[in-house]
Design an enzyme around this catalytic site. Sequence first.
Site, PDB file in Angstrom:
ATOM      1  N   LYS A 159      31.982  46.531  38.643  1.00 36.28           N
ATOM      2  CA  LYS A 159      33.017  45.911  36.988  1.00 36.28           C
ATOM      3  C   LYS A 159      33.503  46.538  35.887  1.00 36.28           C
ATOM      4  CE  LYS A 159      35.045  41.280  35.774  1.00 36.28           C
ATOM      5  NZ  LYS A 159      34.419  40.110  36.523  1.00 36.28           N
ATOM      6  N   SER A 198      38.347  37.083  38.637  1.00 36.45           N
ATOM      7  CA  SER A 198      38.119  38.767  37.831  1.00 36.45           C
ATOM      8  C   SER A 198      38.057  39.802  37.975  1.00 36.45           C
ATOM      9  CB  SER A 198      37.988  38.182  36.015  1.00 36.45           C
ATOM     10  OG  SER A 198      37.129  38.198  36.520  1.00 36.45           O
ATOM     11  N   SER A 257      35.062  34.211  39.949  1.00 35.50           N
ATOM     12  CA  SER A 257      36.064  35.647  39.991  1.00 35.50           C
ATOM     13  C   SER A 257      35.343  36.235  41.285  1.00 35.50           C
ATOM     14  CB  SER A 257      35.311  36.090  39.140  1.00 35.50           C
ATOM     15  OG  SER A 257      35.839  35.906  37.365  1.00 35.50           O
TER      16      SER A 257
END
Lengths: 427, 96
Positions: A87, A156, A180
């Site tokens: 990420k 996210s 997330s």
Amino acid sequence: MTSPLFRRDLLSLIGASLVAKRGEGMAANPELFEDWLRATPAERKQALAASLERIRRLDDSIHAWVEVLPQPQIADGPLAGIPFGAKDIMETRALVTEYGSPIYKGRHGTEDAAMIRRLESLGAILLGKTHTAQFAHRTPAPTRNPRNLEHTPGGSSSGSAAAVAAGMVPFAMGTQTAGSILRPASYCGVTGFKPTFGTLPLTGVLPFAHSLDTLGLFTNTPQGMLALWGALGQPTGRDEEITLGVPEPLLDVEPAMAKAFSDAVAVLRKRGWKLQPAPLKPLLDPLIEESRIVMYYEGARFHQERYKQYGDRLEAVAELVRDGLKISDQRCREALAVIAKSKEKLAEHYQKTPIILVPAATGPAPLGLAFTGNSAMNAPWTALGTPAISIPMPVGNSLPLGLQLTAAPGQDARVLRTAVRIAPVFR
Amino acid sequence: MVVECTGRVISGGTDELRHDVKALFPHTKRVILDLTNVTQLDSMGLGAIVSLYASAKAAGCELKLINLSKRVREIFRVTNLLSVFEVYGEHIIKMP
């Protein structure tokens, strides 16, 4: 907008050369982590090429990746030659680290995040950085859901979930401050795992709320997740007879999720699993707000200086700062006290039912990319620090829905093993 | 311009809202969604409203919400969206 493209169509795009041919001893299907572990070094090389080809062919539609630039393999170990995505709030020197924000376009990290270094020390190959909602908050990434491109993959950790769902990498890293990891896993039909708070190192990961931030993983299956957990040197436990707790009344979810969850519980009961009702709603519901208070309080103070510099260019984070700074120290302390008290109450529940089942999201992935979804099914568990995993439930041709399993903090192996045993029941 | 929304803003029922409200943006500087009669809102409905907010912003138009029931307001709050929209009024309070 692009027309809907379901995963079965995606897979058909890949072509026969990329499909696993076990009889020929190939590990050319780059989807399943467990296949990679069984593969020979030569097969892993072949599969790495297949991963890159899959990204090349599909990422123009999915937008899972900020940058793809395979890093050199620096060690030999259990993960030798196995690619992964990270990420884009995890620092990397050789790859961009933009936090999902145009303000940081082209920025490179000042270090490599500890978890990336750890994976590389086991032989894994960092393939690239995956899209994140801006600063791991709410402003969405450009990523589309591989199961239906018209829908959000959730956030996210949008790119990591989508990359694994599209079979571009066998595993990817994400973070969770509210929902997330688990929510995008549910929306994309993959396995998402949030270990016990504090288990994986956050050094080199952009903070959001230090009392909540947790590093986690995506794989396609719970079997793959357990294997990955073991490869990381974490305890993998043993199979055990366990009573599962089911919230009664059910938490506030949408009809599609309520039905899938009830059906899943019914199937488990029919297959001989012991299930017990657990009156969790009064414990979990207040935690949605209390965890939000902590997230906003801590997030606002972390981003305060950035806000002074960039103001509304931070988009949703600007709102976070404005709202979060209004929360007093006292109010945050109260929220943390409620969370601490809830941990004690939850421990009593785990005495009776060592695994608790809950929906992994309030419903299926919302249409469009503007809204990454509701974290109400995840935020309480993040605040409680429990290990939690989302595994896909049977939904036919509908959008994916995840079943969330949780256990007491420290019982990561238990939650993983139980997920591995439950998954075949849903096939 | 005030748009009165009625009934359930949920999965399978948001296309009309998206389409009709979006069509207003080129013709006005502000669109207000009156949610007085919205009885149910799910993630798809939220997605539709957030999507309209983004479209409005891109078109140089403001999108506001009024008259959210307690339940609807709670959904906006837990999804951290309350501050995105300048929300006016509770259940029985009407805009002048």
